[in-house]
Design an enzyme around this catalytic site. Sequence first.
Site, PDB file in Angstrom:
ATOM      1  N   SER A 123       6.917  14.310  -1.492  1.00 20.44           N
ATOM      2  CA  SER A 123       6.793  12.935  -1.987  1.00 20.44           C
ATOM      3  C   SER A 123       7.955  12.067  -1.543  1.00 20.44           C
ATOM      4  O   SER A 123       7.909  10.839  -1.715  1.00 20.44           O
ATOM      5  CB  SER A 123       6.722  12.936  -3.516  1.00 20.44           C
ATOM      6  OG  SER A 123       7.902  13.497  -4.064  1.00 20.44           O
ATOM      7  N   HIS A 144       0.371  13.701   1.373  1.00 16.85           N
ATOM      8  CA  HIS A 144       0.923  13.558   0.015  1.00 16.85           C
ATOM      9  C   HIS A 144      -0.178  13.265  -0.991  1.00 16.85           C
ATOM     10  O   HIS A 144      -0.718  12.167  -1.033  1.00 16.85           O
ATOM     11  CB  HIS A 144       1.978  12.442  -0.008  1.00 16.85           C
ATOM     12  CG  HIS A 144       2.607  12.246  -1.349  1.00 16.85           C
ATOM     13  ND1 HIS A 144       3.041  11.023  -1.792  1.00 16.85           N
ATOM     14  CD2 HIS A 144       2.855  13.126  -2.356  1.00 16.85           C
ATOM     15  CE1 HIS A 144       3.540  11.152  -3.015  1.00 16.85           C
ATOM     16  NE2 HIS A 144       3.435  12.406  -3.374  1.00 16.85           N
ATOM     17  N   GLU A 156      -1.632  10.025   0.811  1.00 17.21           N
ATOM     18  CA  GLU A 156      -0.853   9.349   1.848  1.00 17.21           C
ATOM     19  C   GLU A 156      -0.745  10.281   3.060  1.00 17.21           C
ATOM     20  O   GLU A 156      -0.240  11.397   2.944  1.00 17.21           O
ATOM     21  CB  GLU A 156       0.549   9.011   1.336  1.00 17.21           C
ATOM     22  CG  GLU A 156       0.581   7.951   0.253  1.00 17.21           C
ATOM     23  CD  GLU A 156       1.978   7.669  -0.273  1.00 17.21           C
ATOM     24  OE1 GLU A 156       2.294   6.506  -0.530  1.00 17.21           O
ATOM     25  OE2 GLU A 156       2.764   8.642  -0.437  1.00 17.21           O
ATOM     26  N   ASN A 194       5.918   5.527  -3.790  1.00 15.88           N
ATOM     27  CA  ASN A 194       7.202   5.736  -4.435  1.00 15.88           C
ATOM     28  C   ASN A 194       8.240   4.691  -4.048  1.00 15.88           C
ATOM     29  O   ASN A 194       9.270   4.570  -4.720  1.00 15.88           O
ATOM     30  CB  ASN A 194       7.726   7.141  -4.133  1.00 15.88           C
ATOM     31  CG  ASN A 194       7.093   8.179  -5.032  1.00 15.88           C
ATOM     32  OD1 ASN A 194       6.725   7.888  -6.163  1.00 15.88           O
ATOM     33  ND2 ASN A 194       6.937   9.388  -4.532  1.00 15.88           N
TER      34      ASN A 194
END
Length: 505
Positions: A123, A144, A156, A194
Amino acid sequence: MAALDSAALVAVIGAGAMGAGIAQVAAQAGHPVRLYDNRPGAAAEAVQGIDRQLARLVEKGRLTASSHAAIRQRLLPVDNLEALAEARLVIEAIVEQLAVKQALLRQLEALCDDDCILASNTSSLSITSLAAGLRRPQRVLGLHFFNPAPRMPLVEVVSGLASDPQLAATLYATAKAWGKQPVHARSTPGFIVNRVARPFYAESLRLLQEGAADCATLDAVLREAGGFAMGAFELTDLIGHDVNYAVTCSVFEAFYGDSRFQPSLIQKALVDAGHLGRKRGQGFYSYAENSERPIPAELQSQAQVERCVVEGHLGVMQPLVERLRKQGIGVSERAGAGVLSVGDATLALSDGRLASQRAREDGLRNLVLLDLALDYASATRIAISLSADCTAQARDQAVALLRQAGLRVSLLADLPGLLVLRTVACLASEAADAVLQGVASAADIDLAMRAGVNYPCGPLAWADHLGVGYTLRVLDNLQRSYGEARYRPSLLLRRSHAEGGRLHA
């Protein structure tokens, strides 16, 4: 580019929650799956756990017994890496440590055929760094998933500096064939979600630190006005403060201490105290048995309002006018600067200035600033702040008007910008910077934020709705008020405004 054939063997390394979830997704999509973990018995236990989850789906009527049996047949726990040699795709979901992952990838490169794709569920770690030093770094990519992998739709697909674009396209098509919503991202700190999500937590934490309101009130405003599924304090308690704080620190350090990503001292104190959220029974809220959830603060008013005056167009607040009419309130309209008057009070959408500052600069008495709402026609709560000269009578008149429209009203201290507005503006700016820097397309970023963290609207589309110029004004005002680079607007916002364009076509 075509997806991997469903007959292709998929290997998953790491039998924790993420690895087991990814293995379940691949097996449900028809692939034979081999699950490995270096802890003895862990892979077999994970497969048993998957079996129990599938059985519950059968009980609920969401899966047939025959499909359950077929999926279970495709899942094979193994106790050595050599059993993965024939895989066409290997997905590692092991500990988030660069050196450990690099060592594993070197083993896999020596073990698997050259046409096997090596994917990492990391991540936060750089895909470029993970692939560095390998003989064929082009076959290393990020894949991800979000937790829990069987339920969360976003994946992702992350390309490092050496990653083969055709392999990225294959992973994208494969994730789509697995029923996911994939997006392409370039390997930069935090990838899409993130990175772009940092302001969602940061602005609530900052307002709490500055005494704007309590946690329950701020969370209620984000839910009931902003349309978010959870407020920032509820969500960080769910994620775990150790995890959320570590991600923030990682992104902050990776961007060389950029103040946009500065961690919160309040959250650090929780981590230091071991108050990690739900899993420890205490975070911003108590999860002890019989503990009561705090009630959001709400203003009351005994005043009765029969009429109000709309001066000019209220922009995104315009649906509030029809809402007032439906409640039997008389609405007069005249030219003006986009404000709403009731009795002695003047109501306006916040633009990032302090209420007292705006009242003085714009010559407005008894100013009541309203926060942004996702939809003023259906919101159930609104946050307000008051200028220093706002009388108790004017406040009561404004509160009465909003309550008669069916809105709960929460008072925030007079700080620059209100919660939903500054959160959305900062999210949009971060998303715009990610587009500007080639991390991902505008469409993929908005999709990622909706599918990965359940935002009610993509931040770029939301900025378009609010107006790129207005979003830019809010950020400029926040930056002037705080004197910090943290609120500097993305150059893409400024350029889009200058060109008269939109952020998300």
